[in-house]
Design an enzyme around this catalytic site. Structure first.
Site, PDB file in Angstrom:
ATOM      1  N   CYS A   1       0.801  -1.357   0.176  1.00 34.15           N
ATOM      2  CA  CYS A   1      -0.154  -0.038  -0.141  1.00 34.15           C
ATOM      3  C   CYS A   1       0.729   1.121  -0.031  1.00 34.15           C
ATOM      4  O   CYS A   1       0.563   2.348  -0.970  1.00 34.15           O
ATOM      5  CB  CYS A   1      -1.126   0.088   1.279  1.00 34.15           C
ATOM      6  SG  CYS A   1      -2.054   1.483   1.314  1.00 34.15           S
ATOM      7  N   CYS A   2       1.819   1.342   0.733  1.00 34.12           N
ATOM      8  CA  CYS A   2       2.863   2.420   0.809  1.00 34.12           C
ATOM      9  C   CYS A   2       3.459   2.520  -0.564  1.00 34.12           C
ATOM     10  O   CYS A   2       3.782   3.446  -1.062  1.00 34.12           O
ATOM     11  CB  CYS A   2       3.938   2.407   1.874  1.00 34.12           C
ATOM     12  SG  CYS A   2       3.258   2.337   3.699  1.00 34.12           S
TER      13      CYS A   2
ATOM     14  N   CYS B   1      -1.181   8.017   7.678  1.00 35.06           N
ATOM     15  CA  CYS B   1      -2.461   7.827   7.043  1.00 35.06           C
ATOM     16  C   CYS B   1      -3.362   7.220   8.316  1.00 35.06           C
ATOM     17  O   CYS B   1      -2.703   6.519   9.083  1.00 35.06           O
ATOM     18  CB  CYS B   1      -2.348   6.501   6.000  1.00 35.06           C
ATOM     19  SG  CYS B   1      -1.480   7.512   4.408  1.00 35.06           S
TER      20      CYS B   1
ATOM     21  N   CYS C   1      -3.272   3.572   9.728  1.00 39.90           N
ATOM     22  CA  CYS C   1      -2.140   2.949  10.130  1.00 39.90           C
ATOM     23  C   CYS C   1      -1.445   3.856  11.336  1.00 39.90           C
ATOM     24  O   CYS C   1      -0.075   3.752  11.452  1.00 39.90           O
ATOM     25  CB  CYS C   1      -1.098   2.845   9.028  1.00 39.90           C
ATOM     26  SG  CYS C   1      -1.769   1.832   7.513  1.00 39.90           S
TER      27      CYS C   1
ATOM     28  N   CYS D   1       7.672   4.051   5.849  1.00 40.97           N
ATOM     29  CA  CYS D   1       6.718   3.840   4.841  1.00 40.97           C
ATOM     30  C   CYS D   1       7.394   3.253   3.657  1.00 40.97           C
ATOM     31  O   CYS D   1       6.854   2.771   2.572  1.00 40.97           O
ATOM     32  CB  CYS D   1       5.884   4.957   4.589  1.00 40.97           C
ATOM     33  SG  CYS D   1       6.876   6.441   3.971  1.00 40.97           S
TER      34      CYS D   1
END
Length: 275
Positions: free
Chosen positions: A162-163, A245, A248, A271
């Site tokens: 995702c990062c 975010c 997280c 990240c």
């Protein structure tokens, strides 16, 4: 690329917020053989990685004891408009610091689509009140489109992926116009950042990475914010030691390092932008 105004003698006379009142500023290290911008020959994208690596290694040694403003001044003189600031908008400290020396600097904000509203308010205030150009860089896919391709809530199943999709790759694209970037990394933030140099070569991107406040403490940051009335994310006053975010990020507990609340459910503290 937005042009920047000239760096005036007033800007060049700024002192580090930690230097005792009345103390003289240390002379800025000279780099005649590796500061082409100072000779009117700003580096271009054609600069080779070996050249930028040599520049970064030399600067890391020469600027190790320099103040934050001296480091920023070196960046401006060396790279001209080919360096930028990156900011997570936890606060506007680095954007403010750099803008005092290099007004008109571009500030890259990675708009992941998953930020707290408080973070976006800091971004907007920085853009409105400081002499900078804020660029909100978004991933190619919205969060909904990413869910459709990779499945919902990727951040809870594969946070590294995702990062990569929402931060690392967008930064890579945004950095194409630059040879160097300025960050707000500090050594006291976490064990993984304890040895952060003030200048380094970012081999993953082939860029020079500049960390002017690497040696600052949280107290230094707080003093700077109080002195200059810099925008600050409200969440930092509500128990969050670091803000990323929303899926997280949690509040930190007493005794934890500031980044302990990031990806707390995983063995993950970065990240990917700084690793």
């Amino acid at each position: 690329m937005t042009g920047r105004g000239p760096v005036s003698a007033v800007h060049l006379g700024l002192v580090d917020p930690r230097r005792p009142a009345g103390a003289a500023a240390a002379p800025t290290a000279a780099f005649p053989e590796i500061a082409p911008a100072a000779r009117g020959e700003a580096p271009t994208a054609a600069d080779s990685a070996p050249r930028l690596r040599a520049l970064a290694d030399r600067a890391a040694a020469e600027l190790a004891g320099a103040s934050a403003t001296e480091i920023v001044r070196w960046a401006g003189e060396t790279f001209g408009t080919r360096f930028c600031v990156t900011s997570s908008m936890a606060d506007g400290v680095v954007a403010h610091l750099v803008s005092r020396v290099v007004p008109g600097v571009e500030v890259i904000f990675l708009d992941t689509g998953l930020h707290f509203p408080q973070t976006l308010r800091v971004r907007d205030e920085v853009a409105r009140t400081l002499p900078v150009v804020v660029r909100s860089v978004r991933p190619p896919q919205t969060v909904g489109q990413q869910d459709g391709e990779y499945g919902p809530r990727l951040f809870h199943r594969a946070p590294d992926e995702c990062c990569r999709l929402r931060k690392v790759e967008p930064l890579q694209r945004a950095m194409r116009d630059f040879d160097a970037w300025v960050t707000g990394l500090r050594r006291d933030e976490s064990p993984t950042r304890a040895h952060t140099p003030v200048v380094a070569f970012d081999a993953a991107r082939g860029k020079v990475k500049i960390n002017p406040i690497a040696g600052w403490t949280q107290a230094d940051v707080d003093d700077y914010i109080a002195r200059w009335k810099v925008p600050v994310n409200e969440l930092l006053r509500q128990g969050y030691g670091s803000v990323g975010c929303w899926p997280c990020t949690r509040r930190t507990r007493a005794g934890e390092d500031p980044r302990a609340g990031r990806w707390a459910m995983f063995d993950k503290t970065e990240c990917g932008l700084h690793t």
